[in-house]
Scaffold this motif. Structure first.
Motif, mmCIF file in Angstrom:
data_model
loop_
_atom_site.group_PDB
_atom_site.id
_atom_site.type_symbol
_atom_site.label_atom_id
_atom_site.label_comp_id
_atom_site.label_asym_id
_atom_site.label_seq_id
_atom_site.Cartn_x
_atom_site.Cartn_y
_atom_site.Cartn_z
ATOM 1 N N LEU A 247 3.130 12.415 -15.174
ATOM 2 C CA LEU A 247 2.171 12.675 -16.248
ATOM 3 C C LEU A 247 1.845 14.167 -16.317
ATOM 4 O O LEU A 247 1.725 14.742 -17.403
ATOM 5 C CB LEU A 247 0.886 11.866 -16.046
ATOM 6 N N LYS A 248 1.727 14.798 -15.156
ATOM 7 C CA LYS A 248 1.409 16.223 -15.090
ATOM 8 C C LYS A 248 2.505 17.079 -15.721
ATOM 9 O O LYS A 248 2.214 18.095 -16.332
ATOM 10 C CB LYS A 248 1.201 16.625 -13.623
ATOM 11 N N VAL A 249 3.769 16.641 -15.591
ATOM 12 C CA VAL A 249 4.864 17.415 -16.188
ATOM 13 C C VAL A 249 5.069 17.073 -17.658
ATOM 14 O O VAL A 249 5.961 17.607 -18.296
ATOM 15 C CB VAL A 249 6.201 17.271 -15.407
ATOM 16 N N ALA B 69 6.594 7.567 -17.838
ATOM 17 C CA ALA B 69 6.203 7.927 -16.476
ATOM 18 C C ALA B 69 5.931 6.682 -15.636
ATOM 19 O O ALA B 69 6.366 6.577 -14.487
ATOM 20 C CB ALA B 69 4.959 8.825 -16.518
ATOM 21 N N LYS B 70 5.223 5.691 -16.223
ATOM 22 C CA LYS B 70 4.900 4.461 -15.501
ATOM 23 C C LYS B 70 6.157 3.657 -15.210
ATOM 24 O O LYS B 70 6.288 3.060 -14.137
ATOM 25 C CB LYS B 70 3.890 3.620 -16.303
ATOM 26 N N SER B 71 7.091 3.645 -16.128
ATOM 27 C CA SER B 71 8.348 2.918 -15.913
ATOM 28 C C SER B 71 9.117 3.501 -14.735
ATOM 29 O O SER B 71 9.589 2.763 -13.860
ATOM 30 C CB SER B 71 9.212 2.974 -17.174
ATOM 31 N N ILE B 72 9.232 4.811 -14.685
ATOM 32 C CA ILE B 72 9.960 5.465 -13.592
ATOM 33 C C ILE B 72 9.245 5.253 -12.268
ATOM 34 O O ILE B 72 9.870 4.888 -11.263
ATOM 35 C CB ILE B 72 10.130 6.972 -13.886
ATOM 36 N N SER B 73 7.925 5.442 -12.254
ATOM 37 C CA SER B 73 7.193 5.292 -10.997
ATOM 38 C C SER B 73 7.233 3.846 -10.496
ATOM 39 O O SER B 73 7.324 3.598 -9.291
ATOM 40 C CB SER B 73 5.746 5.775 -11.142
ATOM 41 N N PHE C 248 1.953 5.436 -7.559
ATOM 42 C CA PHE C 248 0.863 6.169 -8.197
ATOM 43 C C PHE C 248 1.053 7.684 -8.080
ATOM 44 O O PHE C 248 0.802 8.427 -9.039
ATOM 45 C CB PHE C 248 -0.483 5.752 -7.609
ATOM 46 N N GLY C 249 1.496 8.141 -6.914
ATOM 47 C CA GLY C 249 1.733 9.577 -6.734
ATOM 48 C C GLY C 249 2.783 10.095 -7.704
ATOM 49 O O GLY C 249 2.605 11.148 -8.337
ATOM 50 N N LEU C 250 3.872 9.349 -7.829
ATOM 51 C CA LEU C 250 4.921 9.752 -8.766
ATOM 52 C C LEU C 250 4.423 9.675 -10.205
ATOM 53 O O LEU C 250 4.731 10.541 -11.027
ATOM 54 C CB LEU C 250 6.174 8.882 -8.567
ATOM 55 N N GLY D 245 0.823 -1.212 0.000
ATOM 56 C CA GLY D 245 0.000 0.000 0.000
ATOM 57 C C GLY D 245 0.853 1.256 0.000
ATOM 58 O O GLY D 245 0.617 2.184 -0.782
ATOM 59 N N LEU D 246 1.855 1.270 0.860
ATOM 60 C CA LEU D 246 2.777 2.419 0.906
ATOM 61 C C LEU D 246 3.512 2.567 -0.424
ATOM 62 O O LEU D 246 3.608 3.672 -0.977
ATOM 63 C CB LEU D 246 3.782 2.246 2.047
ATOM 64 N N SER D 247 3.994 1.472 -0.949
ATOM 65 C CA SER D 247 4.731 1.501 -2.217
ATOM 66 C C SER D 247 3.827 1.901 -3.378
ATOM 67 O O SER D 247 4.261 2.599 -4.301
ATOM 68 C CB SER D 247 5.365 0.142 -2.489
ATOM 69 N N ALA D 248 2.563 1.482 -3.329
ATOM 70 C CA ALA D 248 1.604 1.867 -4.371
ATOM 71 C C ALA D 248 1.330 3.366 -4.326
ATOM 72 O O ALA D 248 1.191 4.014 -5.373
ATOM 73 C CB ALA D 248 0.306 1.081 -4.218
ATOM 74 N N ILE D 249 1.270 3.924 -3.126
ATOM 75 C CA ILE D 249 1.096 5.377 -2.994
ATOM 76 C C ILE D 249 2.288 6.101 -3.614
ATOM 77 O O ILE D 249 2.120 7.081 -4.350
ATOM 78 C CB ILE D 249 0.898 5.775 -1.514
ATOM 79 N N VAL D 250 3.486 5.607 -3.325
ATOM 80 C CA VAL D 250 4.691 6.189 -3.917
ATOM 81 C C VAL D 250 4.631 6.067 -5.442
ATOM 82 O O VAL D 250 4.845 7.044 -6.171
ATOM 83 C CB VAL D 250 5.971 5.498 -3.371
#
Length: 155
Positions: free
Chosen positions: A57-59, A66-70, A50-52, A43-48
């Motif tokens: 994506l916003k930038v 983006a998905k690869s980096i996150s 998904f948040g990233l 859960g913690l890692s998913a927050i990290v």
């Protein structure tokens, strides 16, 4: 001889570790405890992750980049916590290599599912979240089974 590595000394440093517990104890936790800890860590890692993903994506990064980096940041977080807290395992080069191979597999699964769902689902507010949840759930099951059955039994 000074300066000469001995057989028991590693040639390369082990991966960076974070102190999640005071000390690593060589005790096995029961399956229920491991599952609970794995889910909390996930859960913690998913927050990290998904948040990233949302930030990247916003930038303006393309989705797959983006998905690869996150994914890499999220799974690194998960490994560091799971090794110490969930599975209480000592550092091991063999284990670290096995985790890298496992994460390469789950990377392909997660990014593939997520990218595919983002391309076939309607362009609605929930698309990125649903694709993330389905891909993350699939990767989580694969990760837990392989880590518990194989990786954290390595020495």
């Amino acid at each position: 001889m000074p300066g000469t590595p001995h057989a028991h000394e590693p040639n390369a440093p082990l991966p960076v570790e974070i102190p999640v517990t005071d000390s690593v104890v060589d005790e096995s936790l029961d399956l229920k405890t491991q599952i609970v800890r794995f889910v909390v860590t996930g859960g913690l890692s998913a927050i990290v992750d998904f948040g990233l993903l949302l930030i990247l994506l916003k930038v303006g990064l393309p989705f797959a980049v983006a998905k690869s980096i996150s994914f890499i940041v999220g799974t690194t977080t998960a490994y560091l916590i799971n090794r110490r807290w969930t599975f209480k395992a000592e550092p091991s080069r063999a284990r670290f290599i096995a985790v890298v191979v496992l994460y390469a597999l789950t990377f392909a699964v997660q990014v593939g599912i997520s990218t595919w769902l983002n391309s076939v689902l309607a362009d609605e507010w929930w698309r990125v979240l649903l694709a993330f949840v389905v891909a993350q759930g699939t990767a989580t099951v694969i990760n837990f089974v392989v880590q518990r059955a194989v990786i954290f039994r390595l020495r």
